[in-house]
Scaffold this motif. Structure first.
Motif, PDB file in Angstrom:
ATOM      1  N   LEU A   4      15.741  -1.391   8.063  1.00  0.00           N
ATOM      2  CA  LEU A   4      14.712   0.410   7.933  1.00  0.00           C
ATOM      3  C   LEU A   4      13.688  -0.264   7.087  1.00  0.00           C
ATOM      4  O   LEU A   4      13.719  -0.566   6.153  1.00  0.00           O
ATOM      5  CB  LEU A   4      14.921   1.207   7.364  1.00  0.00           C
ATOM      6  N   PRO A   6      11.053   0.422   3.836  1.00  0.00           N
ATOM      7  CA  PRO A   6      11.380   1.541   2.680  1.00  0.00           C
ATOM      8  C   PRO A   6      10.389   2.643   2.589  1.00  0.00           C
ATOM      9  O   PRO A   6       9.150   2.111   3.391  1.00  0.00           O
ATOM     10  CB  PRO A   6      10.852   0.461   1.624  1.00  0.00           C
ATOM     11  N   THR A   7      10.698   3.825   2.346  1.00  0.00           N
ATOM     12  CA  THR A   7       9.759   5.093   2.210  1.00  0.00           C
ATOM     13  C   THR A   7       8.846   4.643   1.349  1.00  0.00           C
ATOM     14  O   THR A   7       8.874   4.184  -0.201  1.00  0.00           O
ATOM     15  CB  THR A   7      10.932   5.672   1.897  1.00  0.00           C
ATOM     16  N   GLU A   8       7.831   5.702   1.021  1.00  0.00           N
ATOM     17  CA  GLU A   8       6.654   5.241   0.137  1.00  0.00           C
ATOM     18  C   GLU A   8       7.144   5.269  -1.419  1.00  0.00           C
ATOM     19  O   GLU A   8       7.136   4.956  -2.448  1.00  0.00           O
ATOM     20  CB  GLU A   8       6.083   6.323   1.013  1.00  0.00           C
ATOM     21  N   ASP A   9       8.785   6.526  -1.961  1.00  0.00           N
ATOM     22  CA  ASP A   9       8.874   6.588  -2.910  1.00  0.00           C
ATOM     23  C   ASP A   9       9.533   5.906  -3.264  1.00  0.00           C
ATOM     24  O   ASP A   9       9.759   5.685  -4.191  1.00  0.00           O
ATOM     25  CB  ASP A   9       9.793   8.051  -2.779  1.00  0.00           C
ATOM     26  N   GLN A  10      10.425   4.904  -2.522  1.00  0.00           N
ATOM     27  CA  GLN A  10      11.111   3.504  -2.894  1.00  0.00           C
ATOM     28  C   GLN A  10       9.823   2.285  -3.165  1.00  0.00           C
ATOM     29  O   GLN A  10      10.290   2.013  -3.856  1.00  0.00           O
ATOM     30  CB  GLN A  10      11.787   2.900  -1.876  1.00  0.00           C
ATOM     31  N   GLU A  23      18.423  -3.416  -4.817  1.00  0.00           N
ATOM     32  CA  GLU A  23      17.731  -2.127  -3.988  1.00  0.00           C
ATOM     33  C   GLU A  23      16.448  -2.765  -4.161  1.00  0.00           C
ATOM     34  O   GLU A  23      15.509  -3.200  -3.045  1.00  0.00           O
ATOM     35  CB  GLU A  23      17.342  -0.432  -4.122  1.00  0.00           C
ATOM     36  N   GLU A  37       1.610  -3.665   2.252  1.00  0.00           N
ATOM     37  CA  GLU A  37       2.328  -2.874   1.809  1.00  0.00           C
ATOM     38  C   GLU A  37       1.876  -3.903   0.253  1.00  0.00           C
ATOM     39  O   GLU A  37       2.421  -3.333  -0.960  1.00  0.00           O
ATOM     40  CB  GLU A  37       3.790  -2.961   2.056  1.00  0.00           C
TER      41      GLU A  37
ATOM     42  N   SER B 138       4.909  13.163  -4.614  1.00  0.00           N
ATOM     43  CA  SER B 138       4.438  13.183  -4.384  1.00  0.00           C
ATOM     44  C   SER B 138       2.709  13.817  -4.946  1.00  0.00           C
ATOM     45  O   SER B 138       2.011  13.215  -4.773  1.00  0.00           O
ATOM     46  CB  SER B 138       3.929  14.910  -3.010  1.00  0.00           C
ATOM     47  N   SER B 141       1.732   9.711  -6.410  1.00  0.00           N
ATOM     48  CA  SER B 141       1.306   9.727  -5.119  1.00  0.00           C
ATOM     49  C   SER B 141       0.085   9.782  -4.620  1.00  0.00           C
ATOM     50  O   SER B 141      -0.817   9.091  -4.485  1.00  0.00           O
ATOM     51  CB  SER B 141       2.306   9.726  -3.718  1.00  0.00           C
TER      52      SER B 141
END
Lengths: 253, 164
Positions: A4, A6-10, A23, A37, B138, B141
């Motif tokens: 999958l 990665p999420t934006e947070d990752q 990770e 990215e 958030s 970001s």
């Protein structure tokens, strides 16, 4: 291998170096195949670097004295020591008050009480950074007028600039038998002197100049008519002496 | 022993970036120390003094900008404090960054600086600022996106200055 994305947070955590090794390696591998990215992550890192480059020079600046004083309160005195000193002063005061109960100025007890009250007031107010005085030296005329009125006698504020001390201002305090005035002075290094003035002594002709010491605090004190003066400072006797002599000469011409 | 004064340089750096003004920054640091002394009894030994001081500073800062929203600095014609070029010279002056940071909402600016400048873990930033980690992420970001746009604008302006 089909993982999958990665999420934006990752990705943020990766850019900020907040990921554990496993990770981090996974995301590194994924980014190697996703240049858009990877470019975004690189840009975030450039932002971090730009912020540090812009503001890191502040770390090398000399810290202003007022902040050092605020951080230290007084040199070498931690808060627990300060509290202990306050309690010790209170103990001294209570003990002396008991020993000399029922006596008043003048006389030995009165003078001791004068030096002791002045010392306690010094210890209480000199550590104040924001509110050391009620009325500042910029309103000296008003200050003198106000305190003279409250003490019921014309007061004079000695000029100690020749000894390197500028007037900070003054405040009104409760004394044993009425209002008391405290004037505060400060030198360029932030060392503070206080002049404690009470006006409730019985008429007294003796103007002898006396000295008392408690720990680091030195106090010169004298009586003049109904007035009692005490000049206090946390410094060796000799250092305080010239300021005390100057104050004495100006107040008892 | 961990002393308050050991943390002064970092507190000053953070406050400087947060407020964009040398004097306002030192006032904020001084207020933080005052508050710190008056609450030293509440500090749990063993917890980190620096994190505790940052939390105090956060509260003071939030109260300050709630009380008086600072006037937005005009984009052009800022009075001339000489632009100090950053040592590692990516061409961005402190003044340019101040101007850009001032345009971020305060809560985004705080999170960005705690992460980028102070290098605090997200969970700690959440504790310091009293919001969930999701909110921290958030804000981070949005702050980064806004910073990107504003910096692009700035470099466009800088390029224009060089050209003309």
């Amino acid at each position: 291998m089909n993982r999958l994305p990665p999420t934006e947070d990752q990705l943020h955590a990766y850019a900020d170096g907040q990921l554990a090794a496993a990770e981090r390696q996974q995301i590194e591998a994924w980014l190697a195949e996703h240049p858009a990215e990877a470019g975004q992550v690189a840009e975030w890192r450039q932002q971090n670097a730009a912020l540090r480059a812009a503001f890191d020079p502040v770390l090398a600046e000399a810290v202003p004295d007022r902040l050092l004083r605020a951080a230290r309160r007084t040199p070498g005195w931690s808060l627990p020591m300060r509290v202990a000193a306050g309690i010790a002063w209170l103990g001294v005061g209570v003990a002396i008050g008991y020993l000399f109960r029922g006596t008043a100025l003048p006389g030995e007890s009165g003078r001791v009480a004068l030096a002791r009250s002045a010392a306690v007031a010094h210890v209480v107010y000199t550590p104040e950074v924001r509110h050391p005085v009620e009325v500042g030296a910029d309103q000296e005329a008003h200050l003198v007028q106000w305190l003279s009125k409250r003490l019921g006698t014309p007061l004079h504020v000695p000029d100690l600039s020749a000894q390197g001390y500028a007037l900070v201002g003054g405040r009104l305090l409760p004394g044993d038998a009425g209002p008391v005035a405290q004037f505060m002075y400060e030198d360029h290094a932030g060392h503070r002197l206080t002049l404690y003035v009470r006006s409730d002594a019985r008429e007294n002709r003796e103007t002898a100049f006396r000295f008392a010491r408690e720990g680091k605090l030195a106090v010169f004190y004298w009586l003049d008519g109904t007035l009692g003066y005490a000049l206090s400072g946390e410094m060796p006797r000799e250092q305080l002496l010239s300021a005390a002599e100057s104050a004495y000469r100006q107040l008892n011409p | 022993m961990d002393r308050l004064e050991n943390h002064l340089p970092r507190l000053r750096r953070y406050a400087r970036a947060l407020t964009g003004d040398r004097h306002a920054a030192d006032d904020l640091v001084q207020d933080t120390l005052e508050r710190g002394w008056s609450r030293l009894a509440l500090w749990r030994p063993g917890s980190r003094l620096d994190a505790w001081l940052l939390a105090i500073m956060h509260n003071l800062f939030v109260n300050q900008y709630r009380r008086q929203a600072p006037p937005a600095a005009p984009l052009d014609d800022l009075p001339g404090e000489p632009a100090v070029r950053a040592a590692q010279g990516d061409g961005l002056a402190v003044r340019d960054l101040d101007r850009v940071l001032a345009q971020l909402p305060p809560e985004q600016r705080e999170v960005l600086l705690l992460v980028a400048l102070e290098e605090r873990p997200y969970a700690e930033v959440a504790r310091l600022t009293g919001v969930p980690v999701g909110t921290v992420m958030s804000r981070l970001s949005r702050a980064r996106e806004k910073l990107r746009l504003l910096l692009a604008e700035e470099s466009g302006r800088a390029a224009l200055r060089v050209v003309k």
